[in-house]
Design a protein around this motif. Structure first.
Motif, PDB file in Angstrom:
ATOM      1  N   ALA A 193       0.836  -1.203   0.000  1.00 53.83           N
ATOM      2  CA  ALA A 193       0.000   0.000   0.000  1.00 53.83           C
ATOM      3  C   ALA A 193       0.869   1.252   0.000  1.00 53.83           C
ATOM      4  O   ALA A 193       1.935   1.275   0.619  1.00 53.83           O
ATOM      5  N   GLU A 194       0.428   2.284  -0.672  1.00 51.93           N
ATOM      6  CA  GLU A 194       1.104   3.568  -0.683  1.00 51.93           C
ATOM      7  C   GLU A 194       0.293   4.521   0.181  1.00 51.93           C
ATOM      8  O   GLU A 194      -0.656   5.157  -0.276  1.00 51.93           O
ATOM      9  N   MET A 195       0.652   4.557   1.473  1.00 56.96           N
ATOM     10  CA  MET A 195      -0.115   5.342   2.442  1.00 56.96           C
ATOM     11  C   MET A 195       0.788   6.281   3.226  1.00 56.96           C
ATOM     12  O   MET A 195       0.518   6.605   4.376  1.00 56.96           O
ATOM     13  N   SER A 196       1.888   6.700   2.611  1.00 58.02           N
ATOM     14  CA  SER A 196       2.785   7.632   3.286  1.00 58.02           C
ATOM     15  C   SER A 196       2.063   8.956   3.536  1.00 58.02           C
ATOM     16  O   SER A 196       1.006   9.240   2.956  1.00 58.02           O
ATOM     17  N   LEU A 197       2.636   9.773   4.387  1.00 57.40           N
ATOM     18  CA  LEU A 197       2.031  11.071   4.682  1.00 57.40           C
ATOM     19  C   LEU A 197       1.886  11.912   3.419  1.00 57.40           C
ATOM     20  O   LEU A 197       0.839  12.532   3.177  1.00 57.40           O
ATOM     21  N   LYS A 198       2.902  11.920   2.588  1.00 59.09           N
ATOM     22  CA  LYS A 198       2.835  12.737   1.365  1.00 59.09           C
ATOM     23  C   LYS A 198       1.838  12.179   0.357  1.00 59.09           C
ATOM     24  O   LYS A 198       1.220  12.937  -0.397  1.00 59.09           O
ATOM     25  N   ALA A 199       1.642  10.851   0.349  1.00 59.06           N
ATOM     26  CA  ALA A 199       0.653  10.267  -0.550  1.00 59.06           C
ATOM     27  C   ALA A 199      -0.756  10.603  -0.086  1.00 59.06           C
ATOM     28  O   ALA A 199      -1.658  10.827  -0.903  1.00 59.06           O
ATOM     29  N   GLN A 200      -0.961  10.657   1.227  1.00 60.23           N
ATOM     30  CA  GLN A 200      -2.289  10.943   1.757  1.00 60.23           C
ATOM     31  C   GLN A 200      -2.664  12.413   1.619  1.00 60.23           C
ATOM     32  O   GLN A 200      -3.816  12.740   1.329  1.00 60.23           O
ATOM     33  N   ASP A 201      -1.705  13.302   1.869  1.00 56.83           N
ATOM     34  CA  ASP A 201      -2.009  14.727   1.826  1.00 56.83           C
ATOM     35  C   ASP A 201      -0.758  15.501   1.389  1.00 56.83           C
ATOM     36  O   ASP A 201      -0.015  16.036   2.218  1.00 56.83           O
ATOM     37  N   PRO A 202      -0.514  15.542   0.078  1.00 55.47           N
ATOM     38  CA  PRO A 202       0.713  16.182  -0.422  1.00 55.47           C
ATOM     39  C   PRO A 202       0.861  17.638   0.012  1.00 55.47           C
ATOM     40  O   PRO A 202       1.979  18.093   0.267  1.00 55.47           O
ATOM     41  N   GLN A 203      -0.243  18.371   0.071  1.00 57.71           N
ATOM     42  CA  GLN A 203      -0.168  19.784   0.426  1.00 57.71           C
ATOM     43  C   GLN A 203       0.198  19.963   1.895  1.00 57.71           C
ATOM     44  O   GLN A 203       1.089  20.734   2.248  1.00 57.71           O
ATOM     45  N   ARG A 204      -0.489  19.239   2.763  1.00 56.78           N
ATOM     46  CA  ARG A 204      -0.247  19.398   4.199  1.00 56.78           C
ATOM     47  C   ARG A 204       1.180  19.008   4.571  1.00 56.78           C
ATOM     48  O   ARG A 204       1.802  19.658   5.423  1.00 56.78           O
ATOM     49  N   TYR A 205       1.692  17.963   3.947  1.00 56.04           N
ATOM     50  CA  TYR A 205       2.993  17.426   4.363  1.00 56.04           C
ATOM     51  C   TYR A 205       4.112  17.760   3.378  1.00 56.04           C
ATOM     52  O   TYR A 205       5.159  17.118   3.377  1.00 56.04           O
ATOM     53  N   ARG A 206       3.929  18.782   2.586  1.00 57.67           N
ATOM     54  CA  ARG A 206       4.896  19.122   1.546  1.00 57.67           C
ATOM     55  C   ARG A 206       6.257  19.505   2.126  1.00 57.67           C
ATOM     56  O   ARG A 206       7.295  19.352   1.453  1.00 57.67           O
ATOM     57  N   GLU A 207       6.287  20.037   3.351  1.00 53.66           N
ATOM     58  CA  GLU A 207       7.551  20.486   3.929  1.00 53.66           C
ATOM     59  C   GLU A 207       8.367  19.335   4.521  1.00 53.66           C
ATOM     60  O   GLU A 207       9.566  19.512   4.795  1.00 53.66           O
ATOM     61  N   LEU A 208       7.751  18.194   4.720  1.00 54.62           N
ATOM     62  CA  LEU A 208       8.484  17.077   5.299  1.00 54.62           C
ATOM     63  C   LEU A 208       9.528  16.555   4.324  1.00 54.62           C
ATOM     64  O   LEU A 208       9.325  16.529   3.115  1.00 54.62           O
ATOM     65  N   HIS A 209      10.634  16.098   4.892  1.00 53.66           N
ATOM     66  CA  HIS A 209      11.687  15.507   4.057  1.00 53.66           C
ATOM     67  C   HIS A 209      12.442  14.468   4.864  1.00 53.66           C
ATOM     68  O   HIS A 209      12.901  14.747   5.979  1.00 53.66           O
ATOM     69  N   HIS A 210      12.544  13.263   4.310  1.00 53.15           N
ATOM     70  CA  HIS A 210      13.306  12.202   4.966  1.00 53.15           C
ATOM     71  C   HIS A 210      14.406  11.723   4.031  1.00 53.15           C
ATOM     72  O   HIS A 210      14.134  11.256   2.925  1.00 53.15           O
ATOM     73  N   PRO A 211      15.670  11.802   4.447  1.00 51.35           N
ATOM     74  CA  PRO A 211      16.784  11.435   3.557  1.00 51.35           C
ATOM     75  C   PRO A 211      17.081   9.948   3.487  1.00 51.35           C
ATOM     76  O   PRO A 211      17.929   9.525   2.707  1.00 51.35           O
TER      77      PRO A 211
END
Length: 426
Positions: free
Chosen positions: A94-112
């Motif tokens: 499943a593709e249920m990451s934070l950015k997949a669920q709400d790209p706008q809300r979580y746009r600032e998140l970044h994981h290297p």
């Protein structure tokens, strides 16, 4: 309890020799704390969120939230792995990451990447200690994680904690025998299924690991049995018979269990089910209540160990037979011998197990269960429910006295036992 969500930004270092040494990150932190600050017990629980299902899952919170709220803990959930933030490999695809669920809300998140996860977890623990997260200045900070997160915490304890010295204790819930890599090797890949990794012998702070039958035997991964070691000054392992890696509490009860749900609704949610992710199985999922209640006791035991210096109780391991993976030694009721004894296994109305067939995605992790028929119930309790409850109460009080269940849960457990006893006439 009140809650809020914040972002934590920084530069994390990698513990891998094959990955760049530093990278920037922006992580999500969710804080749940008592609305009345006077009711706080001074301890913050920081959970390494589980991403095995492709989504940030607060597995420890979900199973033990009643005690976390009741005892006045502050709870902090951390999106510490790449899959939860950016997406990637999961057990269910499943593709249920934070950015997949709400790209706008979580746009600032970044994981290297996960090689940086360990340092991210350290930095967030330090921010909490320093009062940089909502002004929290706890006396104690505990790290918790379940399943895949437990594998990462095992590596954190073994390879990071001695130098990071950030957390006062660790609850490692439902780990198998393996540990997570320090590099960018996929923890769900075959390489992570082979080697058994004990906890280091010279632990810095208390580590309490709670294990189900599924975890001990393994199969999907090498079982914890291959990483067993004796309890010592800073280590306790609670292997709990009759339990599965996940169970009816995980799929049904936990969603409604807020402390005020009518007993009949809780009993109905615990009722045996053969359905998992839309598939009808040839058996019932594990429906025993003890996993949830023992985990709540573990949180309180770890907190007391750290704050008061009272070591968590020890228990023998679950008894095993030969084989690879080994089998579980069973009593006359088909229930595992040894381990943390609870009234559900010593005064049973059903056979519950951590083992099951793999008939739908991850169904083998949910164990199995089978109610005793009327003949067996009458053989065990010829005087009916009264005899059953007398024996159950005695066993319950012994388990509470031993420290593996909480006195605060006693009334609820007794009401649940009475309501779940099958309607039979002997």
């Amino acid at each position: 309890m009140g809650h809020f969500c914040v972002c934590s930004r920084g530069t994390a270092r990698s513990y891998s020799e094959t990955v760049a040494s530093e990278a920037d990150y922006t992580a999500r932190i969710v804080v749940i704390s008592p609305k009345d600050a006077a009711k706080s017990n001074g301890t913050v629980i920081v959970e390494w969120l589980n991403v095995s299902g492709g989504i940030d899952a607060p597995a420890v919170w979900f199973m033990a939230h009643r005690e976390i709220a009741r005892a006045g803990f502050t709870y902090v959930a951390v999106s510490v792995q790449q899959v939860g933030v950016e997406g990637g490999t999961s057990l269910v695809g499943a593709e249920m990451s934070l950015k997949a669920q709400d790209p706008q809300r979580y746009r600032e998140l970044h994981h290297p990447g996960d090689p940086f996860a360990y340092d991210i977890f350290t930095q967030i623990g330090r921010l909490i200690r320093e009062g940089a997260v909502d002004g929290l200045r706890p006396d104690t900070v505990l790290a918790v994680g379940e399943s895949q997160s437990a594998a990462f915490l095992t590596t954190y304890v073994n390879a990071v904690d001695s130098s990071a010295a950030t957390y006062d204790g660790f609850l490692v819930h439902s780990r198998f025998g393996n540990a997570a890599p320090l590099d960018d090797t996929n923890v769900l890949g075959d390489a992570g299924a082979i080697a058994a990794v004990p906890f280091r012998a010279d632990l810095r702070v208390p580590v309490l690991t709670v294990l189900t039958e599924t975890d001990v035997v393994g199969g999907f991964r090498v079982g914890y049995h291959a990483a067993r070691q004796e309890d010592n000054e800073f280590l306790r392992a609670w292997e709990v018979p009759g339990t599965a890696h996940a169970d009816n509490y995980t799929v049904r009860v936990g969603f409604i269990d807020d402390g005020s749900t009518p007993l009949d609704d809780i009993v109905a949610a615990y009722a045996p089910t053969d359905e998992r992710m839309g598939t009808r199985l040839s058996y019932y999922l594990n429906f025993a209540p003890q996993h949830h209640y023992v985990l709540q006791a573990a949180i309180t035991a770890l907190n007391a160990w750290v704050r008061a210096g009272t070591p968590a109780p020890s228990a023998p391991p679950i008894a095993l037979t030969g084989g690879n993976p080994p089998g579980i030694a069973l009593d006359a009721n088909g229930i595992a011998e040894g381990g943390v004894r609870t009234p559900w296994v010593d005064v049973p109305i059903a056979r519950t197990s951590g083992l099951a067939k793999d008939e739908s995605p991850m169904s083998f992790l949910f164990g199995s269960g089978e109610l005793f028929d009327a003949a067996r119930l009458c053989e065990l309790y010829p005087e009916g429910i009264e005899a059953y409850l007398d024996q159950f109460t005695d066993a319950l009080d012994q388990t509470i006295e031993a420290g593996f269940l909480l006195p605060a849960d006693r009334p609820e457990i007794l009401n649940l036992a009475a309501a779940m006893f099958p309607a039979v006439r002997c």
